[in-house]
Design a protein around this motif. Sequence first.
Motif, PDB file in Angstrom:
ATOM      1  N   THR A 152       0.842  -1.194   0.000  1.00  0.00           N
ATOM      2  CA  THR A 152       0.000   0.000   0.000  1.00  0.00           C
ATOM      3  C   THR A 152       0.877   1.243   0.000  1.00  0.00           C
ATOM      4  O   THR A 152       2.044   1.201   0.396  1.00  0.00           O
ATOM      5  N   LEU A 154       0.362   5.941  -0.063  1.00  0.00           N
ATOM      6  CA  LEU A 154      -0.561   7.073   0.042  1.00  0.00           C
ATOM      7  C   LEU A 154      -0.785   7.600  -1.377  1.00  0.00           C
ATOM      8  O   LEU A 154       0.154   8.077  -2.020  1.00  0.00           O
ATOM      9  N   PHE A 193      -9.523   5.216   3.929  1.00  0.00           N
ATOM     10  CA  PHE A 193      -8.846   3.924   3.989  1.00  0.00           C
ATOM     11  C   PHE A 193      -9.887   2.874   4.348  1.00  0.00           C
ATOM     12  O   PHE A 193     -10.947   3.179   4.915  1.00  0.00           O
ATOM     13  N   ASN A 203      -4.493  -2.278   7.136  1.00  0.00           N
ATOM     14  CA  ASN A 203      -4.203  -0.847   7.091  1.00  0.00           C
ATOM     15  C   ASN A 203      -3.751  -0.294   8.441  1.00  0.00           C
ATOM     16  O   ASN A 203      -3.059   0.728   8.496  1.00  0.00           O
ATOM     17  N   ASN A 249     -11.254  -2.132   0.418  1.00  0.00           N
ATOM     18  CA  ASN A 249     -10.346  -1.366  -0.439  1.00  0.00           C
ATOM     19  C   ASN A 249     -11.019  -0.965  -1.745  1.00  0.00           C
ATOM     20  O   ASN A 249     -10.745   0.118  -2.278  1.00  0.00           O
ATOM     21  N   ILE A 265      -5.383   5.439   1.247  1.00  0.00           N
ATOM     22  CA  ILE A 265      -4.382   4.392   1.422  1.00  0.00           C
ATOM     23  C   ILE A 265      -4.887   3.186   0.649  1.00  0.00           C
ATOM     24  O   ILE A 265      -5.972   2.653   0.939  1.00  0.00           O
ATOM     25  N   ASN A 266      -4.133   2.782  -0.355  1.00  0.00           N
ATOM     26  CA  ASN A 266      -4.578   1.668  -1.191  1.00  0.00           C
ATOM     27  C   ASN A 266      -3.375   1.111  -1.937  1.00  0.00           C
ATOM     28  O   ASN A 266      -2.268   1.648  -1.847  1.00  0.00           O
ATOM     29  N   LEU A 286       3.893   5.963   2.612  1.00  0.00           N
ATOM     30  CA  LEU A 286       3.057   6.214   3.775  1.00  0.00           C
ATOM     31  C   LEU A 286       3.811   7.139   4.724  1.00  0.00           C
ATOM     32  O   LEU A 286       5.002   6.944   4.974  1.00  0.00           O
ATOM     33  N   SER A 293       8.773   5.325   8.293  1.00  0.00           N
ATOM     34  CA  SER A 293       7.695   4.835   7.446  1.00  0.00           C
ATOM     35  C   SER A 293       7.785   3.317   7.343  1.00  0.00           C
ATOM     36  O   SER A 293       8.872   2.737   7.409  1.00  0.00           O
ATOM     37  N   ALA A 295       5.418  -0.163   5.496  1.00  0.00           N
ATOM     38  CA  ALA A 295       4.239  -0.663   4.789  1.00  0.00           C
ATOM     39  C   ALA A 295       4.320  -2.181   4.738  1.00  0.00           C
ATOM     40  O   ALA A 295       5.373  -2.769   4.975  1.00  0.00           O
ATOM     41  N   GLN A 362       7.773   0.629  -1.167  1.00  0.00           N
ATOM     42  CA  GLN A 362       7.051   0.396   0.076  1.00  0.00           C
ATOM     43  C   GLN A 362       7.123  -1.058   0.556  1.00  0.00           C
ATOM     44  O   GLN A 362       6.504  -1.403   1.557  1.00  0.00           O
TER      45      GLN A 362
END
Length: 411
Positions: A152, A154, A193, A203, A249, A265-266, A286, A293, A295, A362
């Motif tokens: 995921t 941003l 999200f 998430n 999602n 957020i996906n 993210l 950060s 993910a 990520q």
Amino acid sequence: MSSSGKGVRALLTAVLLAAVAACGGATSPEPTGSVTLTWWDYLDHSPMADQAVDALVKRYQDGHPGVQIRRTAIPRAEFAAKLDEAIAAGTFPDIAAVDVAALPRLAAQDVLADLTPRFSSWEVKDLYLGPVRDSVQHDGKFYGVPLRTSTTALLYNRDLFTAAGIGTAPRTWDELRATARALTAEGRSGLCFAAAGDDLTANFLPFLWQAGGDVKDIGGDASVRALSFVDGLVNADRSAPADVLRWSNSDVEREFVEGRCAMMINGPVAVPAMNQAGLDWVAAPLPAGEAGSAARVGGEAWVLGRRGQHGDRAWDVVRWLAEERGNATEFGAWLTALPNRSDTIDDIGWRWDPNVPAFAGQLTRARPAYGARYPEVSEAISTMARQVLGGERSAADAAGDARTRLEPLLR
């Protein structure tokens, strides 16, 4: 999307369409004395994805006339139940494409072939990115070969950012909260999200990691900080809608495409819909919490049935699919997958969209580390977060209860 990005995508799309058309999707009659392998997946979610899988299966069969692969595509919502039925009946397929989060549970049921001897001597094993390699292990053994890798990021609408005078994506939690507030308006949320079921767990985990915590630490300060931050977005600022508790999602993707969310957020699975709608969108990391950060790594892996009579041939099929670069990039384009090996991370064949590198950056943390009881772990985490987002419990109380539920599951 930039005009150059659209040009690259159009060129890759034309090439890949030609490849799929040339290979076709029909299966040939079983040759006399052939080996027949059963193959199950849920990769028929779009006509192009379905055709890409059929084309690769046919391509292998064309190069190996003594092998017949009988593919069964099952709707994703039914896939886990069908696998459980096959386990009970002793008819687990020779090859299956399963969610990496399900791999530990299946391995613990002793239905998967232990691929450790094969994987350990495989010349490409060290090329897989560390979290990707971790995602196909359980109790220190390899039970799968990475297939589709996802994560995921941003994602934000650049037109809405420009209209609000915001020039760059938020990089920290404080910036995310401020940006989400600034972009919230009548009929539009600043951030969306998914928070229904396992999507909420998936998430929330990055927020937990970004706060410096982990599942084994839930109940401690980091988990309370993460819950409080998300609670602030939904209940204090109202920059994320309360409806997230009902959204998957795909629901979030719809809200973003229709302009009712400025950021979401996906994962890369949302890319085709955004491009088809003509949105000017960007993927960014993210935002970082106290610990930076982070993910999650998701996606699917090929697994082999332990009781299959043709283990060597089944391994040859998945090895061929994974090693041949053309196979991997074809899956990448039609399955919205990410490059998962160090030798392909910058390969132009993987640039099915200009934002692929941002997503690939990520790939930092594997989810299956939480073991064979992950479905129960996920349910405990999602219940905790749902109680907070729904205004039922404080962050500290919900985290404390979750810790009690989680301790025996993680033991």
